[in-house]
Write a protein that holds these residues in place. Structure first.
Motif, PDB file in Angstrom:
ATOM      1  N   LYS A 293       6.913  -7.764 -12.967  1.00 35.37           N
ATOM      2  CA  LYS A 293       5.738  -7.265 -12.250  1.00 35.37           C
ATOM      3  C   LYS A 293       5.714  -7.797 -10.822  1.00 35.37           C
ATOM      4  O   LYS A 293       6.076  -8.946 -10.565  1.00 35.37           O
ATOM      5  N   GLY A 294       5.216  -6.939  -9.926  1.00 35.88           N
ATOM      6  CA  GLY A 294       5.014  -7.338  -8.547  1.00 35.88           C
ATOM      7  C   GLY A 294       3.740  -6.710  -8.012  1.00 35.88           C
ATOM      8  O   GLY A 294       3.423  -5.571  -8.339  1.00 35.88           O
ATOM      9  N   VAL A 295       3.022  -7.470  -7.209  1.00 38.04           N
ATOM     10  CA  VAL A 295       1.770  -6.977  -6.642  1.00 38.04           C
ATOM     11  C   VAL A 295       1.799  -7.142  -5.124  1.00 38.04           C
ATOM     12  O   VAL A 295       2.204  -8.184  -4.611  1.00 38.04           O
ATOM     13  N   LEU A 296       1.423  -6.078  -4.435  1.00 32.29           N
ATOM     14  CA  LEU A 296       1.299  -6.087  -2.988  1.00 32.29           C
ATOM     15  C   LEU A 296      -0.185  -6.170  -2.668  1.00 32.29           C
ATOM     16  O   LEU A 296      -0.976  -5.364  -3.171  1.00 32.29           O
ATOM     17  N   ILE A 297      -0.564  -7.131  -1.850  1.00 32.47           N
ATOM     18  CA  ILE A 297      -1.964  -7.333  -1.502  1.00 32.47           C
ATOM     19  C   ILE A 297      -2.142  -7.111  -0.012  1.00 32.47           C
ATOM     20  O   ILE A 297      -1.397  -7.657   0.798  1.00 32.47           O
ATOM     21  N   GLY A 298      -3.115  -6.281   0.333  1.00 30.57           N
ATOM     22  CA  GLY A 298      -3.424  -6.008   1.726  1.00 30.57           C
ATOM     23  C   GLY A 298      -4.900  -5.696   1.868  1.00 30.57           C
ATOM     24  O   GLY A 298      -5.716  -6.104   1.040  1.00 30.57           O
ATOM     25  N   PHE A 299      -5.232  -4.944   2.894  1.00 30.51           N
ATOM     26  CA  PHE A 299      -6.613  -4.588   3.176  1.00 30.51           C
ATOM     27  C   PHE A 299      -6.793  -3.082   3.071  1.00 30.51           C
ATOM     28  O   PHE A 299      -5.861  -2.319   3.301  1.00 30.51           O
ATOM     29  N   SER A 300      -8.011  -2.653   2.718  1.00 30.71           N
ATOM     30  CA  SER A 300      -8.338  -1.228   2.681  1.00 30.71           C
ATOM     31  C   SER A 300      -9.725  -1.023   3.259  1.00 30.71           C
ATOM     32  O   SER A 300     -10.487  -1.970   3.420  1.00 30.71           O
ATOM     33  N   MET A 301     -10.023   0.217   3.528  1.00 32.33           N
ATOM     34  CA  MET A 301     -11.326   0.571   4.094  1.00 32.33           C
ATOM     35  C   MET A 301     -12.170   1.266   3.034  1.00 32.33           C
ATOM     36  O   MET A 301     -12.195   2.497   2.947  1.00 32.33           O
ATOM     37  N   GLY A 302     -12.817   0.492   2.188  1.00 35.82           N
ATOM     38  CA  GLY A 302     -13.720   1.035   1.182  1.00 35.82           C
ATOM     39  C   GLY A 302     -13.030   1.842   0.119  1.00 35.82           C
ATOM     40  O   GLY A 302     -12.091   1.371  -0.512  1.00 35.82           O
ATOM     41  N   ASN A 303     -13.474   3.077  -0.052  1.00 34.19           N
ATOM     42  CA  ASN A 303     -12.965   3.935  -1.110  1.00 34.19           C
ATOM     43  C   ASN A 303     -11.677   4.654  -0.745  1.00 34.19           C
ATOM     44  O   ASN A 303     -11.270   5.582  -1.434  1.00 34.19           O
ATOM     45  N   HIS A 304     -11.040   4.264   0.323  1.00 33.00           N
ATOM     46  CA  HIS A 304      -9.777   4.871   0.734  1.00 33.00           C
ATOM     47  C   HIS A 304      -8.749   4.701  -0.385  1.00 33.00           C
ATOM     48  O   HIS A 304      -8.565   3.589  -0.886  1.00 33.00           O
ATOM     49  N   PRO A 305      -8.084   5.781  -0.812  1.00 32.77           N
ATOM     50  CA  PRO A 305      -7.135   5.656  -1.924  1.00 32.77           C
ATOM     51  C   PRO A 305      -5.934   4.788  -1.564  1.00 32.77           C
ATOM     52  O   PRO A 305      -5.461   4.795  -0.429  1.00 32.77           O
ATOM     53  N   LEU A 306      -5.473   4.040  -2.554  1.00 30.10           N
ATOM     54  CA  LEU A 306      -4.297   3.190  -2.412  1.00 30.10           C
ATOM     55  C   LEU A 306      -3.112   3.859  -3.093  1.00 30.10           C
ATOM     56  O   LEU A 306      -3.286   4.760  -3.908  1.00 30.10           O
ATOM     57  N   PRO A 307      -1.902   3.398  -2.794  1.00 29.66           N
ATOM     58  CA  PRO A 307      -0.732   3.953  -3.479  1.00 29.66           C
ATOM     59  C   PRO A 307      -0.828   3.760  -4.991  1.00 29.66           C
ATOM     60  O   PRO A 307      -1.387   2.780  -5.473  1.00 29.66           O
ATOM     61  N   LEU A 308      -0.265   4.709  -5.721  1.00 31.26           N
ATOM     62  CA  LEU A 308      -0.215   4.607  -7.175  1.00 31.26           C
ATOM     63  C   LEU A 308       0.797   3.557  -7.595  1.00 31.26           C
ATOM     64  O   LEU A 308       1.743   3.255  -6.853  1.00 31.26           O
ATOM     65  N   ASP A 309       0.614   3.010  -8.801  1.00 28.47           N
ATOM     66  CA  ASP A 309       1.592   2.076  -9.362  1.00 28.47           C
ATOM     67  C   ASP A 309       2.954   2.759  -9.425  1.00 28.47           C
ATOM     68  O   ASP A 309       3.040   3.979  -9.602  1.00 28.47           O
TER      69      ASP A 309
END
Length: 99
Positions: free
Chosen positions: A43-59
């Motif tokens: 397993k690997g996790v990428l942690i960053g910042f987002s702007m509220g409900n902005h969608p993130l990349p899928l697993d």
């Protein structure tokens, strides 16, 4: 080396100090996958910042690696303490989830 190592190296994490988009950055994906491969981490996790409900990349499943993006809500809609709690909860959920 990865920024974060959980459970004796069975999970690695990389922290990016930027607003994440809705798709994987090729360089971020390559770096996280390389860290996971180097640690033989499933397993690997990428942690960053987002702007509220902005969608993130899928697993993603890359070979035997399960990779996920988790973000700190930097929209200003949440108190920093609440944004931190949400991030910790998401990372904890990923660590505790079955592969």
């Amino acid at each position: 080396n990865p920024d974060l190592v959980f459970n004796d190296g069975s999970i690695v994490g990389d922290v990016k100090y930027k607003i994440l988009g809705n798709s994987w950055s090729r360089s971020d994906l390559n770096q996280l996958s390389t860290f996971a491969a180097g640690f033989h981490a499933p397993k690997g996790v990428l942690i960053g910042f987002s702007m509220g409900n902005h969608p993130l990349p899928l697993d993603l499943q890359v070979g035997n690696q399960h990779l996920r993006v988790v973000s700190w809500d930097a929209s200003g809609d949440l108190e920093p303490e609440k944004a931190a709690q949400n991030l910790v909860q998401e990372v904890r959920g990923f660590i505790e989830s079955a592969i």
